[in-house]
Design a protein around this motif. Sequence first.
Motif, PDB file in Angstrom:
ATOM      1  N   THR A 533     -30.283  -6.227 -25.639  1.00  0.00           N
ATOM      2  CA  THR A 533     -29.037  -6.378 -24.896  1.00  0.00           C
ATOM      3  C   THR A 533     -28.383  -5.040 -24.563  1.00  0.00           C
ATOM      4  N   LYS A 534     -28.775  -3.961 -25.237  1.00  0.00           N
ATOM      5  CA  LYS A 534     -28.247  -2.639 -24.883  1.00  0.00           C
ATOM      6  C   LYS A 534     -28.749  -2.226 -23.508  1.00  0.00           C
ATOM      7  N   ALA A 535     -29.965  -2.646 -23.134  1.00  0.00           N
ATOM      8  CA  ALA A 535     -30.510  -2.516 -21.770  1.00  0.00           C
ATOM      9  C   ALA A 535     -30.375  -1.093 -21.240  1.00  0.00           C
ATOM     10  N   THR A 536     -30.971  -0.147 -21.934  1.00  0.00           N
ATOM     11  CA  THR A 536     -30.901   1.257 -21.542  1.00  0.00           C
ATOM     12  C   THR A 536     -32.256   1.749 -21.038  1.00  0.00           C
ATOM     13  N   PRO A 537     -32.265   2.833 -20.250  1.00  0.00           N
ATOM     14  CA  PRO A 537     -33.538   3.392 -19.795  1.00  0.00           C
ATOM     15  C   PRO A 537     -34.188   4.229 -20.883  1.00  0.00           C
ATOM     16  N   VAL A 538     -35.359   4.736 -20.617  1.00  0.00           N
ATOM     17  CA  VAL A 538     -35.992   5.695 -21.526  1.00  0.00           C
ATOM     18  C   VAL A 538     -35.118   6.931 -21.656  1.00  0.00           C
ATOM     19  N   LEU A 539     -34.599   7.416 -20.524  1.00  0.00           N
ATOM     20  CA  LEU A 539     -33.721   8.586 -20.519  1.00  0.00           C
ATOM     21  C   LEU A 539     -33.030   8.679 -19.174  1.00  0.00           C
ATOM     22  N   VAL A 540     -31.780   9.155 -19.189  1.00  0.00           N
ATOM     23  CA  VAL A 540     -31.087   9.510 -17.961  1.00  0.00           C
ATOM     24  C   VAL A 540     -30.544  10.923 -18.130  1.00  0.00           C
ATOM     25  N   GLY A 541     -30.785  11.787 -17.136  1.00  0.00           N
ATOM     26  CA  GLY A 541     -30.324  13.172 -17.234  1.00  0.00           C
ATOM     27  C   GLY A 541     -30.789  13.990 -16.048  1.00  0.00           C
ATOM     28  N   ASP A 542     -30.235  15.164 -15.914  1.00  0.00           N
ATOM     29  CA  ASP A 542     -30.582  16.075 -14.816  1.00  0.00           C
ATOM     30  C   ASP A 542     -31.834  16.855 -15.204  1.00  0.00           C
ATOM     31  N   ARG A 584     -26.405  19.630 -22.105  1.00  0.00           N
ATOM     32  CA  ARG A 584     -27.782  19.774 -22.623  1.00  0.00           C
ATOM     33  C   ARG A 584     -27.910  19.147 -24.003  1.00  0.00           C
ATOM     34  N   LEU A 585     -26.897  19.325 -24.846  1.00  0.00           N
ATOM     35  CA  LEU A 585     -26.944  18.730 -26.182  1.00  0.00           C
ATOM     36  C   LEU A 585     -26.797  17.217 -26.117  1.00  0.00           C
ATOM     37  N   SER A 586     -26.123  16.712 -25.064  1.00  0.00           N
ATOM     38  CA  SER A 586     -26.031  15.265 -24.875  1.00  0.00           C
ATOM     39  C   SER A 586     -27.403  14.657 -24.620  1.00  0.00           C
ATOM     40  N   ILE A 587     -28.250  15.389 -23.912  1.00  0.00           N
ATOM     41  CA  ILE A 587     -29.613  14.900 -23.675  1.00  0.00           C
ATOM     42  C   ILE A 587     -30.387  14.867 -24.987  1.00  0.00           C
ATOM     43  N   ALA A 588     -30.150  15.834 -25.868  1.00  0.00           N
ATOM     44  CA  ALA A 588     -30.852  15.865 -27.156  1.00  0.00           C
ATOM     45  C   ALA A 588     -30.486  14.665 -28.014  1.00  0.00           C
ATOM     46  N   TRP A 589     -29.201  14.270 -28.027  1.00  0.00           N
ATOM     47  CA  TRP A 589     -28.819  13.145 -28.898  1.00  0.00           C
ATOM     48  C   TRP A 589     -28.847  11.786 -28.194  1.00  0.00           C
ATOM     49  N   GLN A 590     -29.228  11.725 -26.921  1.00  0.00           N
ATOM     50  CA  GLN A 590     -29.156  10.453 -26.200  1.00  0.00           C
ATOM     51  C   GLN A 590     -30.026   9.371 -26.826  1.00  0.00           C
ATOM     52  N   ASN A 591     -31.139   9.737 -27.450  1.00  0.00           N
ATOM     53  CA  ASN A 591     -32.035   8.729 -28.034  1.00  0.00           C
ATOM     54  C   ASN A 591     -31.519   8.144 -29.344  1.00  0.00           C
ATOM     55  N   VAL A 592     -30.404   8.640 -29.841  1.00  0.00           N
ATOM     56  CA  VAL A 592     -29.916   8.257 -31.163  1.00  0.00           C
ATOM     57  C   VAL A 592     -29.242   6.882 -31.130  1.00  0.00           C
ATOM     58  N   ALA A 593     -29.746   5.956 -31.938  1.00  0.00           N
ATOM     59  CA  ALA A 593     -29.145   4.630 -32.173  1.00  0.00           C
ATOM     60  C   ALA A 593     -28.763   3.948 -30.864  1.00  0.00           C
ATOM     61  N   TYR A 594     -27.450   3.697 -30.628  1.00  0.00           N
ATOM     62  CA  TYR A 594     -27.013   3.035 -29.398  1.00  0.00           C
ATOM     63  C   TYR A 594     -26.769   4.117 -28.343  1.00  0.00           C
ATOM     64  N   ASN A 595     -27.700   4.244 -27.418  1.00  0.00           N
ATOM     65  CA  ASN A 595     -27.708   5.349 -26.457  1.00  0.00           C
ATOM     66  C   ASN A 595     -26.432   5.380 -25.623  1.00  0.00           C
ATOM     67  N   GLN A 596     -25.938   6.592 -25.384  1.00  0.00           N
ATOM     68  CA  GLN A 596     -24.766   6.813 -24.553  1.00  0.00           C
ATOM     69  C   GLN A 596     -25.119   7.794 -23.436  1.00  0.00           C
ATOM     70  N   PRO A 597     -24.403   7.742 -22.307  1.00  0.00           N
ATOM     71  CA  PRO A 597     -24.704   8.670 -21.210  1.00  0.00           C
ATOM     72  C   PRO A 597     -24.244  10.081 -21.542  1.00  0.00           C
ATOM     73  N   PRO A 598     -24.861  11.094 -20.943  1.00  0.00           N
ATOM     74  CA  PRO A 598     -24.445  12.471 -21.185  1.00  0.00           C
ATOM     75  C   PRO A 598     -23.147  12.804 -20.458  1.00  0.00           C
TER      76      PRO A 598
END
Length: 626
Positions: A533-542, A584-598
């Motif tokens: 239900t979190k429905a997130t991508p593998v990664l979002v970032g520049d 840049r650090l937001s991209i590093a922690w994005q995979n943690v638990a419930y993912n949040q956007p950078p």
Amino acid sequence: MYRICLFFLLCVAVVPAFSQRLMESLDRGLVALPDGNGNVFISWRLLATDPDAVAFNVYRTINGAAERLNQSPLTKVTWFSDAVKNTSAPAAYSVAAVINGKETGRSQPFTIQSKDHPYWSVPLQLPEGYAANDGSVGDLDGDGTYEIILHVAGKGHDNSHAGFTDPPLIQAYKLDGTLLWTINLGKNIREGAHYTQFMVYDLDGDGNAEVAMKTADGSIDGKGNVIGDSTKDWRNDKGYILAGPEYLTVFDGATGAAISITDFIPPRALSLMPSSEELKKIWGDGYGNRMDRFLAAIAYLDGVHPSLIMTRGYYTRTVIAAWDLHKKQLQKRWVFDTNVRGNEKYAGQGNHNLTIADVDGDGRDEIIYGAMCLDDNGKGLYSTGLGHGDALHVSDLDPSIPGLEVFDIQERFDDAGCSFRSAATGQVYWKKASVKAGEDGEGPGRGLALDVDPRYAGAECWVAGAGITGMFDTKGNKIADKTPACNMGILWDGDLLTEILNSTTIDKWDYLKQGTNRLLNTANYQCKSNNGTKATPVLVGDILGDWREEVIYSTTDNKELRIFSTAIPTNYRFCTLMQDPQYRLSIAWQNVAYNQPPHTSFFFGEGMKPPPKPGIKIIKAVKAAR
């Protein structure tokens, strides 16, 4: 229609007076994809090290013959649209910076894969029964191009659910699909969103990223070497792992080989095989639900060098440990523990995510841990006492207030279902009450703070659930009854507003009609989202192209990753967001638990000021023997 502002450069403001942060060297990151109208859209990075007046030439190469596409050097944007000639031969594109009228060398060529699909495909090699999950990026080999590091998940369980899981896998891929290595964490690491938080970053300043995560007996590195004792099986009859040694391991990014192994801090208990009563006394339950909640991040605690942050617990006891990698060995920097006298008010304040930012403007990072914040020295900066939540956003959300702000949600039914506070002091500017619904006792499940409406200064805020309805401005005033999906955001089209990223779709918020317009549905290209239900991508970032963001999804058959990049023109030219340290650090922690956007360290949105030039120093990669 949104207002068209004059374009401006990111690289114009004064560099901060404090020390410069060591950061990776990036290439132009050129990407070329069909725009759906018979053209190829090419975009590339503007770097923080580029002169303000840098211009660019764009080249197309077919059958070995190169042709410059622009009549005069491009000075105002970092994209180009090419009406491709009718040819069956593949076209390769490159870009050259022009400084003082002279070209400085062309970028690596980018060859389009297809004239039909608007994505870049990365083939995967996954074991049967496994699926692509959360991802990260890092330059593992020092060539200026990002690799993708992927959590490959088999059968998993949440902490509150009994059952045996498959061993978690971590893989590294080059953008052409070359599989660099696979790390098998083994049966003594449980599969699930809260167990394995993997950090990808250049921790020792050699220009090559490392990968760090928690390991255990039987974990196998990318070279096939076993960590600990492979004969041990510490799982109990319900599939939980409540005993046995725990390690923190740093792996070489290029090979996946373990280069530093130490004991994980904190351990579950003082004894190797603690009783359920002992665990309950320490963590609040005896079966691992609260104990095995892990987060991780990267922070510049001294303002120059990156440190590894590993944490345990947030519902009750919280322990946060900072580590430095020096001469390929982990060295403990400090440990913060809410069980230590004087730290009691910080217990129970963590979220399912965290954020790293310089909240006090001293050039060193703080750790925003849900409703509380740690200073760079590992001492408590403040605790709001508002408690645990699921979503967290930190940026200059309200440009009228100096410094950064935090929009946070709490799983509680009182006057603080969501709150908006100063990131530096914890002062709560406003909050909204939750209204209890049903018998499950759940508060808001998600919350967002993005600039989606140009009529109001700063970011707009909204949440999902708990009876908090509508959209709010930065002062807490309700400005809309309806809201878009409350999941992730993405900079996709050509304006300064953020689009809505939800599951497999990208939508534009129509603030006049209080509805959304569909820009892209990646499900039409056989893509799927992650994490239920979190429905997130593998990664979002520049990660490629100009300052707009890419989004990575897995295909439904788990045979490919597909990287989508915008083909919409823009009037704006910014340096890559990956050279803003907080982003840049937001991209590093994005995979943690419930993912949040950078988020950036500056306000990004309608009416924004030119962002500050980042205070960074680029590292030249050291090509070490592997």
